[in-house]
Design an enzyme around this catalytic site. Structure first.
Site: not given
Ligand code: IFM
Length: 438
Positions: A167, A350
């Site tokens: 990210e 994710e």
């Molecule tokens: O917990 C985070 C993760 O570290 C990165 N993506 C989003 C998740 C939820 O906020």
């Protein structure tokens, strides 16, 4: 759960995601200090000043945790390697104990038939490098290349896939413009430089791994689907600006070798001189691309300095994070990413929701998570039906963990963690997925 593995193409990979600082317990095993330790130790930055010192104690309990991944019927375990655990000073001397830990971890995945999907950096910058400007310093690309080399040399022969940085928007904008994450800056020049250097470091890391013959290399971007808060041209422009600095900056950089005009409007005076010369390194071929998707944002105009834009609360049902539940945005984001990435496989690296889960009579009823996942699986299937080459779906997260500035109360796990006893309790969503994947 109204979903089964057979609804997805043959060979489609299901997995769960975690990250090092959020679960391992950074106090263990000789890891060096990171900017998250000091950010959390500064009053006002993190709820109750909570930190990742012990977290889920995955450092000692990883076998039990990987047993849960395997027993759930998942194919892939997405994890990250902590830079400061491996190189406590960020460069130079390797902490043998730290590298050994990842060696054992990867072997433990393989022993359980899980594909190890590594992310090299998921947000904990070694303090020694943060002291030298961290992501604002162009040298971060060579520091990160050194870390990449150490990991590749030791683990590369057993990793199924590797992505350099999780990210980039969070590493850049959220941490240097909004100040919500370490190092907690609110400065446009720092942001522009950090965002460019993240991509430069991504490029160097890919170059190093390719040079060593490492295969299945990708990148992981987070998208939030941008929509105008009303029908006005000003709101449409606000959504375009948000879309530019959150979503398109990174994919335009990596796949097209340029930055969006709507972002250059604010960034141009602050980007490093001759930044365009870095695009050949940034745009190297990737084998796959990952999308982290959770929600959409409604955008409205504001007065004042660029980006002249803010986000307003939307009307849809929300998760414990206050994020609207909007599966349509996953479908749209997949279509968008496909346009940029071309025909390489895409992965949802994710997706998941936070809820206030409690253990009652030894069980956790998290029906909202089951509903959320079902709706997002359906959106993913719709994209596949329309030709998006989606090859896998990894749920965030295997277990409840450290949700950064929000501490431990936002529970994203398929498995509940009691942060006092550290007991793990699979939630109803874990059992439902297990049945669906069987
Ligand atoms: O917990 C985070 C993760 O570290 C990165 N993506 C989003 C998740 C939820 O906020």
């Amino acid at each position: 759960m109204n979903f089964s593995r057979s609804q997805f193409p043959e060979g489609f990979d299901f997995g769960v995601s975690t990250s090092s600082y959020q679960i391992e317990g950074h106090d263990f095993g000789g890891a060096g200090p990171t900017h998250w330790d000091t950010f959390a130790a500064t009053p006002g930055n993190v709820v109750r000043a909570e930190h990742g010192g012990r977290a889920c104690d995955h450092y000692h309990r990883y076998r039990e945790d990987l047993d849960l991944v395997a027993a759930g019927g998942f194919d892939v375990y997405r994890f990250s390697t902590s830079w400061a655990r491996v190189l406590p000073e960020g460069t130079g001397q390797v902490n043998a104990e730290g590298l050994d830990f990842y060696d054992r971890l990867v072997d433990a995945m393989l022993e359980r038939g899980l594909k190890p999907a590594a992310t090299l950096y998921h947000w904990e910058m070694p303090s020694a490098l943060a002291d030298r400007g961290g992501w604002m310093n162009r040298d971060v690309a060579s520091w990160f290349a050194e870390f990449t080399e150490v990991i590749t040399d030791r683990l590369g022969d057993r990793l199924w896939s590797v992505a350099p940085i999780n990210e980039p928007w969070c590493v850049g904008w959220m941490s240097h413009f909004l100040g919500h994450h370490a190092p907690g800056l609110r400065d446009i020049r720092a942001t522009a430089r950090a965002m460019h250097h993240v991509l430069l470091a991504h490029g160097r890391s890919i170059e190093v791994m390719r040079g060593k013959g490492q295969e299945n290399l990708g990148a992981v971007f987070n998208f939030e689907w941008a929509e105008p808060a009303d029908d006005s041209p000003e709101a449409a422009r606000a959504a375009q600006t948000f879309d530019g600095y959150l979503n398109r900056f990174f994919v335009e950089g990596v796949f097209r070798g340029r930055y969006p005009d709507s972002v250059l409007e604010g960034f141009a005076p602050h980007l490093p001189e001759n930044y365009q010369d870095d695009f050949p390194l940034i745009t190297q071929k990737l084998d796959w691309c990952g999308l982290n998707y959770y929600t959409r944002k409604l955008c409205a105009p504001t007065d004042g300095a660029w980006p002249h834009q803010t986000e307003v609360e939307g009307p849809l049902p929300k998760t414990l994070m206050g994020w609207e539940i909007y599966p349509e945005g996953l479908y749209q984001s997949l279509k968008r990413l496909h346009e940029y990435a071309g025909d390489i496989p895409l992965y949802i690296t994710e997706n998941g929701l936070a809820s206030p889960d409690v253990v009652k009579d030894g069980a956790v009823d998290d029906q909202p998570r089951i509903d959320y996942l079902e709706a997002h699986f359906a959106a993913a299937r719709r994209a596949i039906d329309e030709g998006v080459p989606l090859a896998g779906y990894f749920v965030w997260s295997l277990m409840d963990n450290y949700e950064w500035a929000l501490g431990y109360e936002k529970r994203f796990g398929l498995v509940h963690v009691d942060f006092d006893s550290l007991e793990r309790t699979p939630k109803a969503s874990y059992h439902a997925l297990k049945r669906a994947l069987a």
